[in-house]
Structure formats: C-alpha cells, structure tokens
Design a protein around this motif. Structure first.
Motif, PDB file in Angstrom:
ATOM      1  N   TRP A   1     -16.340  -0.914   1.874  1.00 16.75           N
ATOM      2  CA  TRP A   1     -15.005  -0.998   2.459  1.00 16.75           C
ATOM      3  C   TRP A   1     -14.698   0.333   3.115  1.00 16.75           C
TER       4      TRP A   1
ATOM      5  N   ALA B   1     -11.765   2.583   5.296  1.00 16.54           N
ATOM      6  CA  ALA B   1     -10.403   2.781   5.812  1.00 16.54           C
ATOM      7  C   ALA B   1     -10.488   3.706   7.008  1.00 16.54           C
TER       8      ALA B   1
ATOM      9  N   VAL C   1      -8.804  -1.503   8.241  1.00 13.28           N
ATOM     10  CA  VAL C   1      -9.875  -1.510   7.237  1.00 13.28           C
ATOM     11  C   VAL C   1     -10.953  -2.471   7.693  1.00 13.28           C
TER      12      VAL C   1
ATOM     13  N   ILE D   1      -3.659  -4.522   8.884  1.00 17.70           N
ATOM     14  CA  ILE D   1      -2.742  -4.330   7.773  1.00 17.70           C
ATOM     15  C   ILE D   1      -1.341  -4.672   8.265  1.00 17.70           C
TER      16      ILE D   1
ATOM     17  N   SER E   1      -4.450   3.790   7.895  1.00 16.94           N
ATOM     18  CA  SER E   1      -5.112   3.634   6.602  1.00 16.94           C
ATOM     19  C   SER E   1      -5.666   4.975   6.152  1.00 16.94           C
TER      20      SER E   1
ATOM     21  N   LEU F   1      -8.751   4.227   0.054  1.00 20.31           N
ATOM     22  CA  LEU F   1      -9.152   3.017  -0.656  1.00 20.31           C
ATOM     23  C   LEU F   1      -9.475   3.423  -2.097  1.00 20.31           C
TER      24      LEU F   1
ATOM     25  N   TRP G   1      -7.305  -1.280  -3.774  1.00 17.51           N
ATOM     26  CA  TRP G   1      -6.020  -0.762  -3.323  1.00 17.51           C
ATOM     27  C   TRP G   1      -6.212  -0.051  -1.989  1.00 17.51           C
ATOM     28  N   LEU G   2      -5.171  -0.084  -1.163  1.00 21.38           N
ATOM     29  CA  LEU G   2      -5.159   0.629   0.104  1.00 21.38           C
ATOM     30  C   LEU G   2      -3.845   1.385   0.227  1.00 21.38           C
TER      31      LEU G   2
ATOM     32  N   PHE H   1      -4.837  -8.016   2.788  1.00 18.98           N
ATOM     33  CA  PHE H   1      -4.102  -7.019   2.032  1.00 18.98           C
ATOM     34  C   PHE H   1      -2.637  -7.429   1.942  1.00 18.98           C
TER      35      PHE H   1
END
Length: 191
Positions: free
Chosen positions: A101, A103, A109, A124, A136, A139, A148-149, A167
């Motif tokens: 993942w 950001a 993301v 997002i 972003s 993460l 989580w972001l 998200f």
C-alpha cells in the motif's frame, strides 16, 4: 536496521557500531547511480516478503529494489507500465496478504498486488465534508490488521473497509494526523 536519508539514499546499519552500508538509487536503464537528487531523497520504505525494498521518494516516484539482482524498477507518474498517481511517496506498508500500500502526496493511495504487480488506485473521499482529500501522508496497520490512512492539510483519519473496497472517514474531528502508534493493550495513539 534501515535508514532513509535526505539526498543520501538508503543506509543499512551493520552488526558493529558505526558500521553502515549506503545504497543510492540506480537508473534502471544504465544501472549507474541516478543523477536526479530527488531519487535519493527518501520519505518512506518497506521490505516485502521476498526481502526486497520499496523506496518512496520526495519527487522521483518509488523504486522497487531487487536486492539479489541489485536492480531497480521505477514507479512514477511517467512510467508506462508502473504508473502511480504522484511522485511524492510519503508512506509504504505491506499488509497480511503481502500487498503493498502506497500513500502519495496529491495522489491518494494505491495498492500493488504482490504477484502480478497490478496497481489499483484509491481516491480519498470524505463522506462527511463531501470533499476529495489527496494529501495522503501516513499508512498504518494495527494488530487487528486494520489499515489506517492519515491525510494532512486539514485532512481526516480513515480506515480501509475491505467489504466496500474503499477508505471510510473514521472521525471528522481528527485532523492532520502525522503519526500513529499502537500500545500493547491495543489502543491507537495519534499525533
């Protein structure tokens, strides 16, 4: 232990004190040290299940370093086959399924499949404010495997909802979170 540096690439601490190995990004075509200073301006990195390193830079995209072959693949806004939404990669994590993942500042993301290397982009969208948020920053995966972001510049804190594949805003009151930590008793702290 690995260290990301400002303009100095990546360093790895050896077994003895003050014993460091330094690695600078290489141009994938020439295999020589990359001349672009942004390529060695590190913001984030993550080790995958094969012990290879994903390196996020401040303006030169992301590098995938195959440590055995000592080769680099470049993920950037200009890459034909490895295109990401921003060249400012602020955070990288690996989930329990070995997906990567990423950001990105002004890029949302993305999720990179561990086998096919296919890239899935996520915008997002704050369901409460009805605004898109693209700054972003962080993460974080907790012990319950929740992703989580944190989004800065007035942005909120989000959780990834696997069932909806998006998200979801966790709280409209939590803004500009730049760090998250989980205590042994499972409490999440943010600052």
């Amino acid at each position: 232990m690995w260290f990301g540096t400002l303009r100095g690439g990546v360093s790895m601490m050896g077994k003895k004190p003050l014993d460091f190995n330094h690695f600078k990004s290489k141009d994938p075509l020439t295999n020589k040290e990359d001349e672009d200073p942004a390529a060695n301006f590190m913001l984030s990195f993550c080790e995958d299940e094969k012990k290879n390193i994903w390196i996020g830079t401040d303006g030169a995209g992301m590098r995938y370093w195959n440590r055995k072959q000592n080769t680099y693949d470049v993920y950037s806004t200009t890459s034909a086959h490895r295109k990401i939404q921003s060249d400012f990669v602020t955070s990288i994590v690996r989930d329990s399924e070995n997906a990567i993942w990423v950001a990105m500042w002004k890029g949302g993301v993305c999720r990179i499949d561990p086998k096919s290397k296919a890239i899935q982009n996520f915008s997002i969208y704050n369901q409460i404010t009805k605004k898109a948020e693209q700054e972003s920053w962080l993460l974080f995966i907790d012990s319950k495997k929740t992703l989580w972001l944190a989004v800065t510049n007035g942005g909120a804190l989000y959780q990834f909802d696997k069932s909806q594949n998006k998200f979801i805003c966790y709280s409209p009151n939590l803004r500009d979170v730049t760090c998250l930590y989980e205590t042994k008793d499972g409490k999440i702290w943010g600052g």
